[in-house]
Scaffold this motif. Structure first.
Motif, PDB file in Angstrom:
ATOM      1  N   GLN A 415      13.135   6.852 -12.999  1.00 13.14           N
ATOM      2  CA  GLN A 415      14.046   6.179 -12.070  1.00 13.14           C
ATOM      3  C   GLN A 415      13.340   5.102 -11.250  1.00 13.14           C
ATOM      4  N   PHE A 416      12.099   4.774 -11.616  1.00  7.41           N
ATOM      5  CA  PHE A 416      11.323   3.802 -10.847  1.00  7.41           C
ATOM      6  C   PHE A 416      11.696   2.404 -11.332  1.00  7.41           C
ATOM      7  N   ASN A 417      12.702   1.829 -10.713  1.00  4.98           N
ATOM      8  CA  ASN A 417      13.209   0.512 -11.097  1.00  4.98           C
ATOM      9  C   ASN A 417      12.861  -0.572 -10.082  1.00  4.98           C
ATOM     10  N   LEU A 418      11.941  -0.275  -9.164  1.00  9.87           N
ATOM     11  CA  LEU A 418      11.530  -1.260  -8.164  1.00  9.87           C
ATOM     12  C   LEU A 418      10.597  -2.276  -8.820  1.00  9.87           C
ATOM     13  N   PRO A 419      10.935  -3.578  -8.834  1.00  9.62           N
ATOM     14  CA  PRO A 419      10.066  -4.574  -9.472  1.00  9.62           C
ATOM     15  C   PRO A 419       8.743  -4.708  -8.705  1.00  9.62           C
ATOM     16  N   LEU A 420       7.652  -4.740  -9.447  1.00  6.78           N
ATOM     17  CA  LEU A 420       6.318  -4.917  -8.879  1.00  6.78           C
ATOM     18  C   LEU A 420       5.663  -6.118  -9.534  1.00  6.78           C
ATOM     19  N   LEU A 421       5.105  -7.009  -8.707  1.00  4.88           N
ATOM     20  CA  LEU A 421       4.394  -8.178  -9.213  1.00  4.88           C
ATOM     21  C   LEU A 421       2.922  -7.809  -9.394  1.00  4.88           C
ATOM     22  N   LEU A 422       2.389  -8.097 -10.587  1.00  2.00           N
ATOM     23  CA  LEU A 422       1.026  -7.701 -10.937  1.00  2.00           C
ATOM     24  C   LEU A 422       0.197  -8.920 -11.284  1.00  2.00           C
ATOM     25  N   SER A 423      -1.052  -8.916 -10.842  1.00  2.00           N
ATOM     26  CA  SER A 423      -2.030  -9.914 -11.282  1.00  2.00           C
ATOM     27  C   SER A 423      -3.403  -9.257 -11.285  1.00  2.00           C
ATOM     28  N   THR A 443       8.467  -7.824  -4.449  1.00  4.50           N
ATOM     29  CA  THR A 443       8.918  -9.215  -4.370  1.00  4.50           C
ATOM     30  C   THR A 443       9.047  -9.700  -2.927  1.00  4.50           C
ATOM     31  N   ASP A 444       9.274  -8.767  -1.979  1.00  4.91           N
ATOM     32  CA  ASP A 444       9.403  -9.166  -0.574  1.00  4.91           C
ATOM     33  C   ASP A 444       8.080  -9.042   0.192  1.00  4.91           C
ATOM     34  N   ASN A 445       6.986  -8.719  -0.518  1.00  6.41           N
ATOM     35  CA  ASN A 445       5.641  -8.610   0.075  1.00  6.41           C
ATOM     36  C   ASN A 445       5.531  -7.515   1.134  1.00  6.41           C
ATOM     37  N   GLN A 446       6.468  -6.594   1.173  1.00  4.38           N
ATOM     38  CA  GLN A 446       6.354  -5.490   2.127  1.00  4.38           C
ATOM     39  C   GLN A 446       5.358  -4.435   1.643  1.00  4.38           C
ATOM     40  N   PHE A 447       5.143  -4.392   0.334  1.00  5.26           N
ATOM     41  CA  PHE A 447       4.147  -3.482  -0.225  1.00  5.26           C
ATOM     42  C   PHE A 447       3.120  -4.312  -0.997  1.00  5.26           C
ATOM     43  N   VAL A 448       1.861  -4.224  -0.558  1.00  5.15           N
ATOM     44  CA  VAL A 448       0.790  -5.013  -1.171  1.00  5.15           C
ATOM     45  C   VAL A 448      -0.423  -4.111  -1.351  1.00  5.15           C
ATOM     46  N   VAL A 449      -1.004  -4.147  -2.564  1.00  6.25           N
ATOM     47  CA  VAL A 449      -2.217  -3.381  -2.854  1.00  6.25           C
ATOM     48  C   VAL A 449      -3.238  -4.318  -3.473  1.00  6.25           C
ATOM     49  N   LYS A 450      -4.462  -4.313  -2.935  1.00  5.82           N
ATOM     50  CA  LYS A 450      -5.595  -5.056  -3.479  1.00  5.82           C
ATOM     51  C   LYS A 450      -6.661  -4.045  -3.879  1.00  5.82           C
ATOM     52  N   THR A 451      -7.051  -4.055  -5.158  1.00  8.17           N
ATOM     53  CA  THR A 451      -7.983  -3.034  -5.619  1.00  8.17           C
ATOM     54  C   THR A 451      -8.806  -3.558  -6.785  1.00  8.17           C
ATOM     55  N   LYS A 452      -9.770  -2.777  -7.205  1.00  6.33           N
ATOM     56  CA  LYS A 452     -10.578  -3.045  -8.397  1.00  6.33           C
ATOM     57  C   LYS A 452     -11.101  -1.699  -8.880  1.00  6.33           C
ATOM     58  N   GLY A 453     -11.424  -1.609 -10.178  1.00  2.00           N
ATOM     59  CA  GLY A 453     -11.866  -0.311 -10.680  1.00  2.00           C
ATOM     60  C   GLY A 453     -12.337  -0.348 -12.113  1.00  2.00           C
ATOM     61  N   THR A 454     -12.752   0.824 -12.592  1.00  2.00           N
ATOM     62  CA  THR A 454     -13.274   0.971 -13.943  1.00  2.00           C
ATOM     63  C   THR A 454     -12.721   2.253 -14.576  1.00  2.00           C
ATOM     64  N   THR A 474      -0.959  -2.080   2.027  1.00  3.48           N
ATOM     65  CA  THR A 474      -0.053  -2.128   3.175  1.00  3.48           C
ATOM     66  C   THR A 474       1.364  -1.815   2.720  1.00  3.48           C
ATOM     67  N   ALA A 475       2.033  -0.954   3.497  1.00  2.00           N
ATOM     68  CA  ALA A 475       3.439  -0.641   3.260  1.00  2.00           C
ATOM     69  C   ALA A 475       4.185  -0.866   4.561  1.00  2.00           C
ATOM     70  N   ALA A 476       4.999  -1.913   4.603  1.00  3.40           N
ATOM     71  CA  ALA A 476       5.716  -2.275   5.829  1.00  3.40           C
ATOM     72  C   ALA A 476       7.193  -1.936   5.697  1.00  3.40           C
ATOM     73  N   GLY A 501       5.736   3.873  10.897  1.00  6.60           N
ATOM     74  CA  GLY A 501       5.866   2.421  10.849  1.00  6.60           C
ATOM     75  C   GLY A 501       5.050   1.842   9.696  1.00  6.60           C
ATOM     76  N   THR A 502       4.489   0.660   9.906  1.00 13.52           N
ATOM     77  CA  THR A 502       3.663   0.003   8.883  1.00 13.52           C
ATOM     78  C   THR A 502       2.378   0.794   8.657  1.00 13.52           C
ATOM     79  N   ILE A 503       2.079   1.049   7.404  1.00 15.03           N
ATOM     80  CA  ILE A 503       0.916   1.852   7.043  1.00 15.03           C
ATOM     81  C   ILE A 503      -0.077   0.976   6.282  1.00 15.03           C
TER      82      ILE A 503
END
Length: 763
Positions: A415-423, A443-454, A474-476, A501-503
């Motif tokens: 049921q996860f139909n929330l669009p996520l932008l990936l780069s 798409t509204d930039n309220q949820f943003v994740v910056k990461t790196k990994g292996t 960040t989750a606003a 609130g914002t996490i």
């Protein structure tokens, strides 16, 4: 003496002789008449001789033509062709040292056609190795005068080949054919050039193969029809219909059957350019075991042992040479209706040069997910050159809908139909993957994740390790709640989540065999929390720790009388569906099942500040019961509390208790104080022992998994050794059987010889 001097000498002598004749009184006219007569007689004889020579050569040429015509007519007869066929068959049998049989051959020199019926070749074990029902060809034999073999059309029908090469220790059953026709570079002479100095060329305009069946060990391949056609313009076409292949792949978990079917494959090439069209490719695998998700509804349908993939493809070939291919995949569709894989469109440009593939403008689309790879480089593996697989993609972007991969990999995402932008960018090889600059956001930039990994040790699931560092997350607004609502599961403490609130999160997570670990710092408007927890997939528990220097607990829990707290806690929750389902069936409830043990360094209640509080909470899913103790010098504060709904903490039931101590001795005797101290020490020791036991239990589980893996490996090796011994015994048995058959034939031959000798004995 030169010819010139001889001529002058003859002329002078003739003149002298003519003068002597004239002195005898003979007239010059008479002399000339006699000379002319002699010349006419000589010329007449020469003409007669020339006519005879010409007549001889005419007869000779006529006889040769008649012989050639007779030879051609003789070669066209079935009697002569059968004679030549028998000679050729005997020569091949003698050269190959095995049985070669041909039913019949028909050669029509006038129609310039060739038919061969019923070719059969046996291997050295008297097994049928090659059989062809019909070979038919039409050729322009007159082109041999131009050092060219021109075949207008050829057709092979009903070819069957049985090839065997069991292992490296044995000899292939077709090796004797290669050895018989192998050229010795040291002794063979170089082929002589033709008189014209040209090499003999072979031009094939059209070749058709029908009803072909090939087998190599346990690999089998057949196709209904294969056509090769070359036009005068230089256009070449290959078309295959009804191609079927079967093979068995031996994996660590046992054999896996593979079935490949190709409906139609069309290849077109001219001047180094062309196109390829694939219609209905189907790949099926079967390991003869239940699917991995059998009895495990939380697991996806993807299983390498049970695939049923159908694909369609069209490729434009811009350039084809020996080491280079430049192509564009115009369209590609691949899907598996059972596992749920559905690649609706794949387009890209591909350049392959000397084992390196450069991919450009790759676009991959599922139902809603679209990924774009601007460029990528893939080094193709090559065992002979010691080259391993490696790849890199500097830029990957797209829009991801996680429900697209729910059926094959994670049903929880259905049921996860929330669009996520990936780069991101990535590189890796056959055993590891590295991701750089990973960015995931809504798409509204309220949820943003910056990461790196292996991801390492991809080949061994027991050693597989996933590690990602979360640089920033960040989750606003209400995005955290929207993300949680994408999952179909029971929701807890959503009201408290909204109060935060914002996490913002900074930390990282690891995934090892059947465990996920997370550690980091969570920042919110109510305060910061350090968390470190583990999801134990083996035992289905969440265990971990949390601590805070200052958290507005009252505002979070909707209990305004409680102020900021400084505390640390250990927690353990049960997320086993069978256990929780059984508990809820008996007691019902809306709470998670687990326990929390916390130490509050500092807290406030209304205007009262307290320190060093010990809190313990246990929940069975229906009700959570807790106790709070705060011993002081002159007074002990303690209470018991309970609640049934985290969203209604105002309805918390509290039973406070106060204990007064005279003269600062806490109202206890020395013996009671010592007993309380000993009890506290024992409780501490019990907690330590329980923690050590849990640690030993985990170590034992890891050791058990490792031992199980070792046993499985030993069992596979034993099975492999048994199969090898069985094959060796079978070969030995076959060898012994051949030896016995040879001895029996020899005995029979000797017996027959003795019988013949007895019949011819004069006595």
């Amino acid at each position: 003496m030169t010819k010139k001097n001889k001529f002058f000498l003859f002329s002078s002598r003739f003149s002298v002789s003519l003068d002597k004749i004239l002195h005898l009184g003979i007239k010059k006219e008479q002399v000339l008449f006699v000379l002319l007569s002699i010349f006419r007689i000589f010329v007449g004889k020469q003409q007669t001789m020339l006519l005879r020579i010409l007549k001889f050569f005419a007869w000779l040429i006529g006889i040769i033509i008649v012989l050639l015509i007779g030879l051609v007519l003789l070669l066209n007869t079935s009697w002569m062709q059968n004679k030549l066929l028998a000679m050729a068959t005997d020569m091949l049998s003698e050269k190959l040292q095995t049985k070669v049989a041909i039913d019949r051959v028909r050669v029509d020199l006038f129609a310039q056609s060739f038919d061969l019926h019923g070719l059969m070749v046996e291997d050295r074990q008297q097994r049928k190795m090659l059989a062809i029902d019909l070979v038919k060809a039409e050729a322009d034999l007159w082109q041999l005068l131009n050092d060219e073999v021109k075949i207008d059309g050829a057709r092979i029908y009903g070819l069957r080949a049985e090839l065997h090469h069991e292992d490296t220790d044995s000899v292939a059953n077709y090796q004797f054919v290669i050895d018989a026709f192998r050229k010795d570079k040291k002794t063979d002479k170089k082929p002589e050039k033709s008189k014209t100095g040209k090499k003999l060329t072979v031009n094939l305009n059209e070749l058709t193969l029908e009803q072909i069946a090939l087998s190599y060990n346990d690999k089998k391949c057949s196709f209904r029809k294969l056509t090769y056609r070359e036009k005068a313009s230089g256009e070449r076409m290959v078309e295959a219909h009804g191609v079927d292949a079967r093979w068995v792949r031996h994996t660590k978990k046992g054999p896996r059957d593979n079935i490949l079917h190709v409906g139609t494959l069309h290849l077109l090439e001219q001047d180094g350019k062309g196109e390829a069209t694939l219609d209905t490719l189907r790949l099926k695998t079967d390991n003869h075991k239940p699917r991995k998700n059998t009895g495990k509804p939380h697991r996806g349908f993807f299983d390498m042992g049970h695939l049923d993939i159908t694909a369609f493809m069209k490729v434009d070939l811009h350039h084809i040479s020996k080491d280079t291919i430049v192509a564009t995949v115009e369209r590609c569709r691949a899907f598996d209706l059972v596992t749920g894989l559905d690649l609706r469109s794949i387009t890209c440009g591909v350049t392959v040069n000397k084992g390196v593939a450069a991919i450009s403008n790759l676009r991959l689309q599922q139902r809603s997910t679209i990924l774009n790879v601007k460029s990528a480089m893939v080094v193709l593996p090559n065992k002979k050159k010691g080259r391993k697989l490696s790849y890199q993609a500097p830029s990957i972007t797209g829009t991801v809908i996680l429900s697209d991969i729910s059926r094959p990999f994670a049903p929880v995402l259905r049921q996860f139909n929330l669009p996520l932008l990936l780069s991101t960018s990535m590189n890796g090889d056959d055993n590891s993957m590295t991701f750089h600059n990973v960015s995931v956001k809504t798409t509204d930039n309220q949820f943003v994740v910056k990461t790196k990994g292996t991801i390492t040790d991809l080949k061994d699931k027991y050693k597989l390790r996933i590690h990602f560092d979360i640089d920033h997350a960040t989750a606003a607004g209400d995005v955290a709640e929207r993300i949680i609502n994408q999952f179909k599961s029971k929701k807890f403490m959503m009201k408290q989540l909204r109060a935060l609130g914002t996490i913002s999160i900074h930390g990282g997570f690891n995934v090892v065999y059947r465990k996920e670990q997370f550690q980091g710092r969570v920042h919110s408007r109510m305060g910061d929390i350090n968390v470190n927890f583990t999801l134990d997939e083996e035992n289905k528990y969440v265990t971990g720790k949390a601590s805070t220097d200052s958290l507005e607990l009252g505002r979070v829990m909707d209990m305004e009388k409680i102020g900021p707290i400084s505390a640390s806690a250990d927690f353990k929750f049960d997320y086993s569906k069978p256990r929780t389902a059984e508990m809820r069936r008996v007691k019902g409830g809306k709470l998670p099942i687990g326990e929390v043990k916390a130490h509050v360094a500092q807290a406030s209640y209304k205007f009262v500040k307290v320190k060093n509080l010990d809190v313990e909470i246990k929940s069975d899913g229906a009700i959570a019961e807790g106790s709070l103790q705060a011993p002081r010098k002159f007074i002990d504060l303690s209470c018991n509390f309970s609640f049934t709904d985290t969203d209604k903490m105002k309805d918390l039931h509290v039973k406070p208790r106060l204990g007064f101590h005279l003269f600062g001795n806490n109202g206890m005797t020395d013996e009671e104080r010592a007993a309380a101290k000993e009890k506290k020490r024992q409780e501490k020791e019990e907690r330590k022992a329980a923690k050590q036991a849990e640690k030993e239990e985990k170590r034992a589980a890891r050791q058990q998994a490792k031992e199980q893996h070792r046993q499985e490996k030993a069992e596979r090796q034993a099975v492999k050794q048994a199969e090898k011994e069985e094959k060796r015994a079978a070969r030995q048995q076959a060898k012994e059987q051949r030896r016995q058959q040879k001895a029996e034939r020899k005995a029979a031959k000797q017996k027959a010889k003795e019988g013949t000798s007895a019949q011819t004995d004069p006595i």
